[in-house]
Design an enzyme around this catalytic site. Sequence first.
Site, mmCIF file in Angstrom:
data_model
loop_
_atom_site.group_PDB
_atom_site.id
_atom_site.type_symbol
_atom_site.label_atom_id
_atom_site.label_comp_id
_atom_site.label_asym_id
_atom_site.label_seq_id
_atom_site.Cartn_x
_atom_site.Cartn_y
_atom_site.Cartn_z
ATOM 1 N N HIS A 61 3.166 -2.701 -13.247
ATOM 2 C CA HIS A 61 4.509 -3.034 -12.831
ATOM 3 C C HIS A 61 4.754 -4.009 -11.736
ATOM 4 O O HIS A 61 3.965 -3.864 -10.550
ATOM 5 C CB HIS A 61 5.101 -1.677 -12.565
ATOM 6 C CG HIS A 61 6.702 -1.953 -12.146
ATOM 7 N ND1 HIS A 61 7.534 -2.443 -13.476
ATOM 8 C CD2 HIS A 61 7.512 -1.758 -11.380
ATOM 9 C CE1 HIS A 61 8.590 -2.811 -12.820
ATOM 10 N NE2 HIS A 61 8.595 -2.161 -11.598
ATOM 11 N N ASP A 102 13.217 -4.773 -6.462
ATOM 12 C CA ASP A 102 12.765 -4.618 -7.694
ATOM 13 C C ASP A 102 14.078 -4.651 -8.741
ATOM 14 O O ASP A 102 15.128 -4.269 -8.659
ATOM 15 C CB ASP A 102 12.195 -3.313 -8.066
ATOM 16 C CG ASP A 102 11.482 -3.287 -9.419
ATOM 17 O OD1 ASP A 102 11.591 -4.191 -10.139
ATOM 18 O OD2 ASP A 102 10.759 -2.212 -9.741
ATOM 19 N N TYR A 151 2.758 -1.800 -22.687
ATOM 20 C CA TYR A 151 2.407 -1.873 -21.473
ATOM 21 C C TYR A 151 3.133 -1.035 -20.478
ATOM 22 O O TYR A 151 2.522 -0.657 -19.344
ATOM 23 C CB TYR A 151 2.384 -3.314 -20.837
ATOM 24 C CG TYR A 151 3.757 -3.616 -19.852
ATOM 25 C CD1 TYR A 151 3.746 -3.537 -18.763
ATOM 26 C CD2 TYR A 151 4.769 -4.208 -20.843
ATOM 27 C CE1 TYR A 151 5.076 -3.987 -17.854
ATOM 28 C CE2 TYR A 151 6.179 -4.470 -20.148
ATOM 29 C CZ TYR A 151 6.041 -4.329 -18.791
ATOM 30 O OH TYR A 151 7.364 -4.725 -18.119
#
Length: 732
Positions: free
Chosen positions: A381, A404, A564
């Site tokens: 991430h 983020d 992912y």
Amino acid sequence: MSDNEPATKPPPKVFHRGRTATPVANSNADKKEVPEFEPFGLMPRGPPPLIEFLDIWEVDMLQTQSGVNKPQHNTHVYANDRLIVRRGQEFQLKVTFDRAYKPSEDQFAVEFVIGASPQFNKGTYIPVFVNKERQSPWPGRVVDSTDNVVTLGITPAPDCIVGKWRVYLAVMTPYGIRRTKWDETRDVYILFNPWAPADSVFLDDYNERLECVLNELGVIYHGAFDDVAERPWNFGQFDYGVLDACLFILDKASMPITNRGDPIKVTRIASAMLNSRDDDGVLEGNWGGDYTYGVAPTSWTGSSEILLQYSSSKRPVCYAQCWVYAAVFNTFLRCLGIPGRVVTNFFSAHDNNGNLRTDIILDDNGKIDRLRTVDTIWNYHCWNECYMTRPDLPPGFGGWQVVDATPQETSDGMYRCGPASVHAIKHGQLCYQFDAPFVFAEVNSDVVFKSRNRDGTLSTVKVNTSHVGRMVLTKAQGQDTRRDITDHYKFSEGSPEERTVLEKAEEYGSEREKASPPKGDVELVMPLVEVRVGDSFELKLVLDNASDQARSVDMYVSGNVVYYTGVTSSEFLFKSPEMTLGPKKAGKEVVIPVPSKDYMRQLVEQANLHFIATGKVKETGQIISAMRVVTLHTPKLSVEVSGQAKVGEKMLAIIKFTNPFKFNLEDVNVRVEGPGVMSPKHKHYSLVTPGSSLTWTEHFHPRRAGPTKLMASLDCAALRQVYGQVELAVEP
């Protein structure tokens, strides 16, 4: 809708009346005309006699790329004709009067105005006087006075508002203030200043400043922690229009102008505005694989195309995943002068229960129960770190902060995260704002295997404390190598400091796994295997028996195509071998063939295969497990250049690719760009048959001297993440 149904009415417009005397200024683009003449009290009919007073003929902002201001402020690389300076540092401008300036008689000021309702007490109207008798919020001085030309030096306050300011020259007369008309060529952009010790984003490391503010060339890490892949990215923070696009983002958020000098507030607003979940922000996320109505996240090569499209269309750009959010956010930070970098956390926990556990549920035979396993571990991430002081926290918690923009969880009602102090995360001080518990869990969760009993209860059978947050990487200073910063986020596994931190985190409500099942005598390992897309391979399981007695193991091996994010797309392999291990037997191997035809038909983007092996030792009831992410390696894209690498000279870029597979590649998109040399270009190929090649040639003229790169991507539904790049050294 029938005739009897009332039409849906738009929500009523909300006014400021009754709450504030004037509307809150929340747009840098809004402006209010300042009068050319502002009288002191009542005036007789007709214009006052102003001939004998000082008059302004010309104002030169000294905004050329090679002039005195931009190189000193490290803004000469911005593709912008206006003056761009950094706060807390002096810049100069020249004023030509109609006669020689007389300090004892003449009074004038340089006025800086921002927003629609400029006010002195709000810091949105700043008059700068050059005589010592008048105090100014921003220091001003006469640098040189020759004949009727005066060179002024002005130092914006190190905590002033960041944005685009309008500039006026005002002369004081007995009758009133006479000022110049607004001229957009005199507008000045004032940015954060990591070179100024008094600025809250000051970074006392020369090489770090070069990397985290001035470098346009990025490397983003992905894949798996023991098989790290990398992709180039053009941050493009100095490209034409990008600075205005970044200011537009703050306008779109209706961020009050008065808050735009605080990097804490700016980055928190930006972390919400870079995604579109609740505010029509910059990027629309899409993890589903269908990108019909936009650009696949894996296809982008840089940020400027995204930001310019957003500022022109005023609509979210499709599509993004975590590294695109992080890369565009990084452009925003560096463009405004906030030191920023992209960080990749390998095996990043996204747990749905709000604790420090990622639960994997097994049935009573040791087989994974996918229906009841809801927590996920992202293979990797990406987020951002930005550098600033934190006056809202106790001393010691400034420095690098996590922000983020990937929409994962809400914070104060919006999809955003941070800024969270990295120092606070490492030391378990989760009480300090913003969102430290969430980031702490991403790097510190335990993987807990729980066996589901027949009565529905769960028993902890194994705890892996080291799987999550296995490695945290960012780009090294001044080179295309990776830098391991895991120790910035956590102490070494099993250390006394780590135990203290986890205990501290529990005090602030982060629940962790308390059970500690006894260590068994059988160990299971799944070694690394490197595989190219389309290749068959062998998966190996290695078992060790440390006991003096033989052991029998019933095993379950599952192979899954996964995104992912750790979310399973489909299972393509399931085996249940039975193993017998002799006493003190080490290195017993189980080899499982994996034909390419089994996984290729079900492959999703980013080509990730996830294998999990679990088993139960018959004699002791011990549960064993091992997990392995196999990132399939994609072919490379060839990028070459020809011609003399010199500013203004014609050059040729050649992009080549040969389809190495036995299937067609359809709707192939190729992108190429390079900071200072080529704006983003795009080409579409409807079909590339097996064994055939494509060649794309594109002319370009380098605009700026220095080292740079051309970077390209090839993307289609059947093949993602194909990249190539070539380095250039452009001569002046």
